[in-house]
Each structure stands twice: as structure tokens, then as C-alpha cells.
Motif scaffolding. Structure first.
Motif, PDB file in Angstrom:
ATOM      1  N   TYR A 178      -2.472   3.931  -7.565  1.00  0.00           N
ATOM      2  CA  TYR A 178      -3.758   3.910  -6.862  1.00  0.00           C
ATOM      3  C   TYR A 178      -4.270   2.471  -6.713  1.00  0.00           C
ATOM      4  CZ  TYR A 178      -6.014   8.363  -5.733  1.00  0.00           C
ATOM      5  OH  TYR A 178      -6.393   9.520  -5.110  1.00  0.00           O
ATOM      6  N   VAL A 198      -4.247  -2.455   0.882  1.00  0.00           N
ATOM      7  CA  VAL A 198      -5.145  -2.362   2.039  1.00  0.00           C
ATOM      8  C   VAL A 198      -6.240  -3.412   1.980  1.00  0.00           C
ATOM      9  CG1 VAL A 198      -4.668   0.093   2.336  1.00  0.00           C
ATOM     10  CG2 VAL A 198      -6.629  -0.615   0.940  1.00  0.00           C
ATOM     11  N   ALA A 229       1.017   4.071  -2.890  1.00  0.00           N
ATOM     12  CA  ALA A 229       0.733   5.476  -2.601  1.00  0.00           C
ATOM     13  C   ALA A 229       1.877   6.374  -3.062  1.00  0.00           C
ATOM     14  CB  ALA A 229       0.484   5.658  -1.104  1.00  0.00           C
ATOM     15  N   VAL A 242      -8.932   3.140   1.822  1.00  0.00           N
ATOM     16  CA  VAL A 242      -7.649   3.618   2.337  1.00  0.00           C
ATOM     17  C   VAL A 242      -7.847   4.449   3.596  1.00  0.00           C
ATOM     18  CG1 VAL A 242      -5.669   5.103   1.830  1.00  0.00           C
ATOM     19  CG2 VAL A 242      -6.520   3.523   0.092  1.00  0.00           C
ATOM     20  N   MET A 260      -2.222   0.523  -4.275  1.00  0.00           N
ATOM     21  CA  MET A 260      -2.524   0.974  -2.920  1.00  0.00           C
ATOM     22  C   MET A 260      -3.799   0.289  -2.424  1.00  0.00           C
ATOM     23  SD  MET A 260      -2.982   4.880  -1.549  1.00  0.00           S
ATOM     24  CE  MET A 260      -4.143   5.250  -2.867  1.00  0.00           C
ATOM     25  N   ALA A 261      -4.788   0.179  -3.300  1.00  0.00           N
ATOM     26  CA  ALA A 261      -6.023  -0.512  -2.924  1.00  0.00           C
ATOM     27  C   ALA A 261      -5.762  -1.977  -2.626  1.00  0.00           C
ATOM     28  CB  ALA A 261      -7.061  -0.372  -4.041  1.00  0.00           C
ATOM     29  N   ALA A 308      -3.180   9.806  -0.873  1.00  0.00           N
ATOM     30  CA  ALA A 308      -4.132   9.536  -1.944  1.00  0.00           C
ATOM     31  C   ALA A 308      -4.967  10.768  -2.270  1.00  0.00           C
ATOM     32  CB  ALA A 308      -5.040   8.373  -1.545  1.00  0.00           C
ATOM     33  N   SER A 350      -5.508   3.591   6.814  1.00  0.00           N
ATOM     34  CA  SER A 350      -4.330   4.367   7.204  1.00  0.00           C
ATOM     35  C   SER A 350      -4.548   5.837   6.887  1.00  0.00           C
ATOM     36  CB  SER A 350      -3.080   3.855   6.476  1.00  0.00           C
ATOM     37  OG  SER A 350      -1.993   4.733   6.653  1.00  0.00           O
ATOM     38  N   ALA A 367       0.833  -1.203   0.000  1.00  0.00           N
ATOM     39  CA  ALA A 367       0.000   0.000   0.000  1.00  0.00           C
ATOM     40  C   ALA A 367       0.868   1.254   0.000  1.00  0.00           C
ATOM     41  CB  ALA A 367      -0.922  -0.010   1.216  1.00  0.00           C
ATOM     42  N   LEU A 371      -1.723   7.268   4.451  1.00  0.00           N
ATOM     43  CA  LEU A 371      -1.959   6.844   3.070  1.00  0.00           C
ATOM     44  C   LEU A 371      -3.154   7.588   2.473  1.00  0.00           C
ATOM     45  CD1 LEU A 371      -1.404   2.976   3.194  1.00  0.00           C
ATOM     46  CD2 LEU A 371       0.169   4.749   2.415  1.00  0.00           C
ATOM     47  N   TYR A 372      -4.156   7.839   3.282  1.00  0.00           N
ATOM     48  CA  TYR A 372      -5.321   8.573   2.788  1.00  0.00           C
ATOM     49  C   TYR A 372      -4.943  10.003   2.417  1.00  0.00           C
ATOM     50  CZ  TYR A 372      -9.797  11.013   2.769  1.00  0.00           C
ATOM     51  OH  TYR A 372     -10.871  11.791   2.413  1.00  0.00           O
TER      52      TYR A 372
END
Length: 346
Positions: A37, A44, A7, A124, A40-41, A135, A128, A3, A131-132
Motif C-alpha cells: 500500500y 502515484v 498494488a 490512487v 503504491m502511494a 487497492a 489510476s 505503483a 490500481l484503485y
């Protein structure tokens, strides 16, 4: 780790895309960012959201690349967006497809990117906070550089040396088909149960998280406004960005000099190591093999001299060997007798 890597990739590529001038370069770095992206998905655990975004992104990004090809075709292979402008009048169908693609990738409802990006951002956010934040910043930059691309290429004054024209039906019909898929695929995926259809894990979002969706949409609109403020309100000149943003712009425009660093490492380390290994291969390994071969040839020459087919020489060599062996045996026999004789005397 996956993730975080996704990111970073999404944010890093988005930053680079902000400064690129070549039409397809902006889209290429945008693709890298969107792949970040998706990873990253995956990191998580939002597998269905990642697959959903993969599908919607395929439609609008393919359409955007076709728009780039249409523009290049109309402008005699021109790729620099700072040398375009005003294409919305000459290429209305391409402009319409471009607008749909820009709105979709920016996550504006009800286009496809809004639904797939919302699922990723929501997943996300619950996993986290850092990470959000990354994003969300990436989402803002995505809307900004796509608005910049649209404004510089299609709006404002014409800065091209060539007279643009709309492409024929063989080129705009695929764009229109992808535009329809861009509009409808998000609605179908959301209301049609995309996650159950692909069986990619448990869906993370049964309903839209309006806090996340509202924030990302507001940031996208803010990015549009910022891009228009910088590039749309005044007559654009290619040197404007360099003067306004200075050193930071040069670093990002040159992609953080990663290509130059790679070329330096390749030239100094890889090529240098190759020269050393080539010397070792030629001088040591090949030299050893050639030496053994030379030794075999020299030995064979010596043996060839002795093996000449003359029976007299073979008899002489044979009896000489026998004589040597007999002398050797007689010597040892004398030694043994002397040993035993000396022992018997004591």
C-alpha cells in the motif's frame, strides 16, 4: 511501475493472509500487504500519504504483534488460530487491544488506519482506476482476514488444550499504550497537518474524500459480516476451509507454492551450478596453478643439480658455451665470405 508493483504486492500478500493459520503469519503477510500500500502511494506521488500510513501502521501493527505474543505466552507457545477460540473471556485486555487493532487496519473511523488509508485510496483513485480497484479489493481482504483472525482466536468455543490467562502488566501495558496511539495518531495526523510536519511533498488530500472513505468503510463492514458468516455462526473445524474451498484454498494456503518453487530452483539450478563451478575451479584453475607450481619445482631441481658449487664444472660449462658461440660465429663468417666471394666472381 512502482505503483503497479506496490498494488500487486498488497493484493498478493492479502490473498495469502486469508488462509494462513499461524497467528503471526497472518500478521506478517498483512505487513507485506500494507507495505505494498505504501509503495503504491509512493508510485502515484502521494509521499505524505505513504509516510502517514507508515506511522499509523507502525502503531497498530506493533500492538497486534504484541497481542500475538501475549496469546502465545498464555497458550504455551501455541500459534495455530484454529486451536484457539474463546479467549475474549480469559484475556479481556488483550482482546480489547486486538479489537482496536483490527478496526484500525480495516479502516474503520475514527481510528488511525481510516485517515491514512483514505489518503492513499483517494490519491490512487485520481491516478489510476485499475490500481484503485486493486487497492479497494485489498482493503476488503484486509478487513476479512483480520476479522477471521479475531473470530477464530478470541470468539466462539474454546478449542485449546491449555487453560488461557491474561498476561501481566509488563505485557499488557505496552499494548494499551500502543492502543492509545492507534486511536489518536490518525486524528492528530489529519487535523494536525502531518504532511506539513514531515515535509514529504505536497499533501494530496486536504479533506476526507467521503466517496472513497464511505466505500472503503462499507466494504470493511461487509468483510466483517462475511467473516462472521463463515467463521462465527457455526462451530469451526480445521477441515472446514479445505472442504469448502477445495483446490483454490490449497493453492493459496501453500502461498502459491512459491517457497517450493524457490527450493526447487535452489536445489536444481543453484546447487547444480555450484557443483559445475566447483569442478571448474578445482580441475582447471587449481589444476593450472598446481601445474605451474610443479613446473617451477621441477625446473628448480634441474638447475640445482648444475649449481652445485664446483668451480671446475662452472669453467667447463663456461668454455663450452664460449666454444659453441665461436663455432656459431665462425659458421656465419664463412657464410658471409662465401656470399660476397660469389658476388664478386659474377
Amino acid at each position: 511501475f512502482i505503483a503497479g508493483l506496490g498494488a500487486f504486492t498488497a493484493l498478493f500478500a492479502a490473498v495469502i493472509a486469508v488462509t494462513q493459520r499461524r497467528f503471526k503469519a497472518v500478521l506478517a503477510y498483512s505487513t507485506i500487504s500494507q507495505l505494498g500500500y505504501m509503495m503504491m502511494a509512493v508510485g502515484v506521488g502521494a509521499f505524505s500519504a505513504s509516510m502517514f500510513h507508515l506511522m499509523t501502521h507502525a502503531f497498530f501493527k506493533a500492538m497486534l504483534f504484541l497481542c500475538a505474543g501475549a496469546v502465545m505466552h498464555a497458550l504455551h507457545d501455541e500459534t495455530d488460530i484454529t486451536k484457539m477460540g474463546g479467549l475474549y473471556q480469559k484475556m479481556p485486555l488483550t482482546f480489547a487491544a486486538m479489537v482496536i487493532g483490527v478496526l484500525a487496519i480495516a479502516g474503520i473511523p475514527p481510528l488511525s488506519g481510516f485517515f491514512s488509508k483514505d489518503e492513499i485510496l483517494a490519491a490512487v483513485m485520481h491516478a489510476s482506476t485499475p490500481l484503485y480497484v486493486m487497492a479497494t479489493v485489498t482493503s476488503f481482504l484486509t478487513a476479512f482476514y483480520m476479522a477471521r483472525l479475531l473470530i477464530l482466536a478470541f470468539l466462539g468455543e474454546n478449542r485449546s488444550e491449555h487453560e488461557a490467562h491474561e498476561v501481566d502488566a509488563r505485557m499488557w501495558l505496552p499494548m494499551m499504550a500502543l492502543a492509545l496511539l492507534t486511536i489518536g495518531s490518525g486524528l492528530w495526523g489529519y487535523f494536525g497537518g502531518f504532511s506539513q510536519w514531515v515535509h514529504a511533498g505536497v499533501p494530496h488530500q486536504e479533506a476526507i474524500d467521503w466517496t472513497v472513505a464511505g466505500t472503503s468503510t462499507a466494504l470493511a463492514l461487509l468483510a466483517f459480516a462475511a467473516a462472521y458468516q463463515i467463521y462465527g455462526r457455526h462451530s469451526f473445524r480445521a477441515s472446514m476451509e479445505r472442504k469448502r474451498f477445495g483446490l483454490a484454498y490449497r493453492i493459496v494456503y501453500n502461498k502459491f507454492y512459491i517457497d517450493e518453487l524457490y527450493a526447487h530452483i535452489r536445489t536444481r539450478f543453484v546447487y547444480g551450478t555450484a557443483v559445475v563451478l566447483r569442478w571448474i575451479d578445482e580441475k582447471i584453475f587449481d589444476g593450472t596453478m598446481y601445474g605451474l607450481g610443479g613446473y617451477a619445482l621441477a625446473t628448480s631441481d634441474l638447475l640445482t643439480e648444475s649449481a652445485n658449487g664446483q668451480a671446475q664444472r662452472y669453467v667447463v660449462v663456461f668454455y663450452t658455451g664460449v666454444l659453441i658461440l665461436l663455432c656459431y660465429a665462425l659458421y656465419w663468417a664463412v657464410q658471409v665470405l662465401a656470399y660476397w666471394g660469389g658476388g664478386a666472381g659474377r
